[in-house]
Design a protein around this motif. Structure first.
Motif, mmCIF file in Angstrom:
data_model
loop_
_atom_site.group_PDB
_atom_site.id
_atom_site.type_symbol
_atom_site.label_atom_id
_atom_site.label_comp_id
_atom_site.label_asym_id
_atom_site.label_seq_id
_atom_site.Cartn_x
_atom_site.Cartn_y
_atom_site.Cartn_z
ATOM 1 N N LEU A 145 0.868 5.463 -13.974
ATOM 2 C CA LEU A 145 -0.247 4.400 -13.544
ATOM 3 C C LEU A 145 -0.261 3.026 -14.322
ATOM 4 C CD1 LEU A 145 -3.246 6.814 -12.916
ATOM 5 C CD2 LEU A 145 -1.643 5.972 -10.923
ATOM 6 N N LYS A 146 0.051 3.132 -15.587
ATOM 7 C CA LYS A 146 0.197 1.776 -16.121
ATOM 8 C C LYS A 146 1.217 1.128 -15.546
ATOM 9 C CE LYS A 146 -1.754 2.178 -20.907
ATOM 10 N NZ LYS A 146 -1.241 2.870 -22.113
ATOM 11 N N GLN A 147 2.273 1.732 -15.251
ATOM 12 C CA GLN A 147 3.520 1.053 -14.502
ATOM 13 C C GLN A 147 3.307 0.779 -13.077
ATOM 14 O OE1 GLN A 147 7.296 3.036 -14.992
ATOM 15 N NE2 GLN A 147 7.330 1.984 -17.273
ATOM 16 N N THR A 148 2.598 1.544 -12.375
ATOM 17 C CA THR A 148 2.644 1.241 -10.911
ATOM 18 C C THR A 148 1.377 0.719 -10.347
ATOM 19 O OG1 THR A 148 1.421 3.421 -10.526
ATOM 20 C CG2 THR A 148 3.799 3.781 -10.298
ATOM 21 N N ALA A 149 0.218 0.650 -11.285
ATOM 22 C CA ALA A 149 -1.145 0.155 -10.831
ATOM 23 C C ALA A 149 -1.179 -1.269 -10.812
ATOM 24 C CB ALA A 149 -2.352 0.714 -11.529
ATOM 25 N N GLY A 150 -1.831 -1.787 -9.642
ATOM 26 C CA GLY A 150 -2.386 -3.158 -9.708
ATOM 27 C C GLY A 150 -3.824 -2.927 -9.789
ATOM 28 N N LYS A 151 -4.649 -3.573 -8.652
ATOM 29 C CA LYS A 151 -6.100 -3.241 -8.774
ATOM 30 C C LYS A 151 -6.211 -1.785 -8.324
ATOM 31 C CE LYS A 151 -10.170 -4.788 -6.346
ATOM 32 N NZ LYS A 151 -10.852 -5.756 -5.424
ATOM 33 N N TYR A 152 -5.388 -1.041 -7.753
ATOM 34 C CA TYR A 152 -5.618 0.370 -7.190
ATOM 35 C C TYR A 152 -4.299 1.166 -7.841
ATOM 36 C CZ TYR A 152 -8.990 -1.659 -4.348
ATOM 37 O OH TYR A 152 -9.959 -2.416 -3.541
ATOM 38 N N CYS A 153 -4.126 2.471 -7.486
ATOM 39 C CA CYS A 153 -2.995 3.182 -8.181
ATOM 40 C C CYS A 153 -1.773 2.789 -8.059
ATOM 41 C CB CYS A 153 -3.081 4.728 -7.571
ATOM 42 S SG CYS A 153 -4.381 5.960 -8.357
ATOM 43 N N VAL A 154 -1.278 2.369 -6.924
ATOM 44 C CA VAL A 154 0.117 1.478 -6.620
ATOM 45 C C VAL A 154 -0.217 0.309 -6.006
ATOM 46 C CG1 VAL A 154 2.238 1.784 -5.251
ATOM 47 C CG2 VAL A 154 1.056 4.083 -6.410
ATOM 48 N N GLY A 155 -0.015 -0.729 -6.801
ATOM 49 C CA GLY A 155 -0.462 -2.194 -6.394
ATOM 50 C C GLY A 155 -1.750 -2.319 -6.085
ATOM 51 N N ASP A 156 -1.926 -3.283 -4.989
ATOM 52 C CA ASP A 156 -3.452 -3.610 -4.859
ATOM 53 C C ASP A 156 -3.833 -3.185 -3.309
ATOM 54 O OD1 ASP A 156 -3.592 -5.301 -7.267
ATOM 55 O OD2 ASP A 156 -2.206 -6.830 -6.156
ATOM 56 N N GLU A 157 -3.224 -2.283 -2.856
ATOM 57 C CA GLU A 157 -3.838 -1.476 -1.540
ATOM 58 C C GLU A 157 -4.076 -0.139 -1.861
ATOM 59 O OE1 GLU A 157 -3.782 -3.512 0.994
ATOM 60 O OE2 GLU A 157 -2.725 -5.081 0.102
ATOM 61 N N VAL A 158 -5.423 0.128 -1.456
ATOM 62 C CA VAL A 158 -5.834 1.811 -1.329
ATOM 63 C C VAL A 158 -5.032 2.461 -0.997
ATOM 64 C CG1 VAL A 158 -7.549 3.294 -0.762
ATOM 65 C CG2 VAL A 158 -8.362 0.964 -1.810
ATOM 66 N N SER A 159 -4.723 3.858 -1.576
ATOM 67 C CA SER A 159 -3.782 4.845 -0.878
ATOM 68 C C SER A 159 -4.071 5.993 -1.122
ATOM 69 C CB SER A 159 -2.288 4.382 -1.340
ATOM 70 O OG SER A 159 -2.127 4.963 -2.746
ATOM 71 N N MET A 160 -3.284 7.164 -0.539
ATOM 72 C CA MET A 160 -3.438 8.280 -0.674
ATOM 73 C C MET A 160 -3.615 8.823 -2.092
ATOM 74 S SD MET A 160 -1.383 11.605 0.994
ATOM 75 C CE MET A 160 0.234 11.299 0.401
ATOM 76 N N ALA A 161 -2.758 8.057 -2.918
ATOM 77 C CA ALA A 161 -2.863 8.091 -4.434
ATOM 78 C C ALA A 161 -4.498 8.111 -5.111
ATOM 79 C CB ALA A 161 -1.875 7.394 -5.279
ATOM 80 N N ASP A 162 -4.972 6.901 -4.662
ATOM 81 C CA ASP A 162 -6.358 6.817 -4.915
ATOM 82 C C ASP A 162 -7.463 7.857 -4.329
ATOM 83 O OD1 ASP A 162 -6.221 4.080 -6.240
ATOM 84 O OD2 ASP A 162 -5.229 3.686 -4.112
ATOM 85 N N ILE A 163 -6.901 8.387 -3.264
ATOM 86 C CA ILE A 163 -7.899 9.590 -2.345
ATOM 87 C C ILE A 163 -7.718 10.730 -3.379
ATOM 88 C CG2 ILE A 163 -7.865 10.861 -0.567
ATOM 89 C CD1 ILE A 163 -7.134 8.533 1.148
ATOM 90 N N CYS A 164 -6.557 11.032 -3.870
ATOM 91 C CA CYS A 164 -6.329 12.201 -4.948
ATOM 92 C C CYS A 164 -7.012 11.959 -6.318
ATOM 93 C CB CYS A 164 -4.917 12.385 -5.099
ATOM 94 S SG CYS A 164 -4.064 12.923 -3.497
ATOM 95 N N LEU A 165 -7.046 10.790 -6.782
ATOM 96 C CA LEU A 165 -7.338 10.528 -8.264
ATOM 97 C C LEU A 165 -8.931 10.427 -8.320
ATOM 98 C CD1 LEU A 165 -6.193 9.361 -10.895
ATOM 99 C CD2 LEU A 165 -7.222 7.383 -10.445
ATOM 100 N N VAL A 166 -9.752 10.071 -7.545
ATOM 101 C CA VAL A 166 -11.086 10.022 -7.555
ATOM 102 C C VAL A 166 -11.596 11.582 -7.711
ATOM 103 C CG1 VAL A 166 -13.503 9.205 -6.912
ATOM 104 C CG2 VAL A 166 -11.417 7.645 -7.002
ATOM 105 N N PRO A 167 -11.379 12.209 -6.612
ATOM 106 C CA PRO A 167 -12.053 13.599 -6.863
ATOM 107 C C PRO A 167 -11.661 14.426 -7.888
ATOM 108 C CG PRO A 167 -11.489 13.051 -4.482
ATOM 109 C CD PRO A 167 -10.822 11.967 -5.491
#
Lengths: 215, 215
Positions: A145-167
């Motif tokens: 995530l240190k490499q892929t993240a911007g504001k969210y898990c991958v760049g600056d757009e919310v995605s399925m990765a964020d949907i998995c991370l929070v729960p």
């Protein structure tokens, strides 16, 4: 009928059910919830009736467009491919691959090893077992995530990765994992929880949330 | 460089490595293999060098188009979305969802619970543990596949679901699961093993297959 609102069979505290709730909310899709209590009656997911919806006898199961689907990532990608609105996977193939990689580290590499069924089967040292596998997964996720993240898990757009991370972070906190080890995960989780679709779908405020767990 | 052949870091007997080998073969993509011996030297996946390729310290890891990806289903879908040739996921959204559901039942619901790392951590009753989780997953897959299967897992086109099924049946056989309980799975596996892409990528004939396990 195929044209009615989707029905989510889930459980307030199941991280896989929460993933699907977030996806519906991000897409702005109205859906009905049918609670499946994983504790009561020895586990309502083991009923013959529920087994026809999800033969794995796990939540969630989703009735949508005349079919019944299980496995949260299959459901999320189906919603994304058939509904307009916010994209849950980026258009760029390498970014899509990163979103799926992060999602699968959680959905295959962490959650299955700390879910209720497995924890019950372990017998002793349930909490240590869960902590071990969440720590192992987060130790891998943090540098990714240190490499892929911007504001969210991958760049600056919310995605399925964020949907998995929070729960998954919610589960980590239940098992008292020290989140200070994972500053990137912690920062992303805090940012994401401020988004309405993550907030309104939280386990603390679902129709089947017991009164003493409501916030 | 980004234009050279992809490199698969894998292990002959890892079912997740085999999935990626099948995908490359079905697409007709030349690739290089770098063996990562999961047993030797206490497990070569634990080296600092390998950890940079896959922080989860599991196989496979794939270097492709200038990026390094792990998680076999993310790799397979990346290959499918960026390479011509046979589609690994159907065009129809409901069929795609079924392919992903079947793939995830295996990749999240079975394999993680019977992989080497978990089995080593269980301590006693390793074989019973693995058998239990493979049986549970196959008992769910059998009725699903009865509904979705034609010649292959979903209809009459080979897909990612088939790519997941065959290596999981191989694991089931290693753990002496009684496959006669699952006639649909057994029939699909036999049909699929006759396809060249499944046959040439079999664990019995890889560059790192020990001589006594070669067929």
């Amino acid at each position: 009928s195929a044209s009615s609102a989707p029905i989510l069979h889930g459980y307030f505290r199941s991280s896989c059910s929460w993933r699907v709730r977030i996806a519906f909310a991000l897409k702005g899709i109205e859906f009905d919830q049918v609670p499946v209590n994983l504790i009561k009656d020895g586990g309502q997911q083991y009923s013959e009736q529920y087994k026809t919806l999800n033969p794995m006898q796990q939540v969630p199961a989703v009735e949508i467009d005349g079919v019944t689907l299980s496995q949260s990532l299959a459901v999320i990608q189906y919603i994304d491919e058939t509904r307009p609105g916010l994209r849950l996977l980026p258009a760029d193939p390498q970014k899509r691959a990163q979103v799926r990689m992060i999602s699968d580290i959680i959905a295959s590499g962490i959650q299955p090893l700390q879910n209720l069924y497995v924890i019950q089967k372990i017998g002793t040292e349930k909490v240590q077992w869960a902590q071990h596998f969440i720590n192992r997964g987060f130790q891998a996720l943090e540098p990714i995530l240190k490499q892929t993240a911007g504001k969210y898990c991958v760049g600056d757009e919310v995605s399925m990765a964020d949907i998995c991370l929070v729960p998954q972070v919610y589960n980590a906190e239940r098992f008292k994992v020290d989140m200070d080890q994972f500053p990137t995960i912690k920062r992303l989780n805090q940012t994401l929880l401020e988004i309405e679709a993550f907030n309104t779908t939280h386990p603390s405020c679902q129709p089947d949330t017991p009164a003493d767990l409501q916030k």
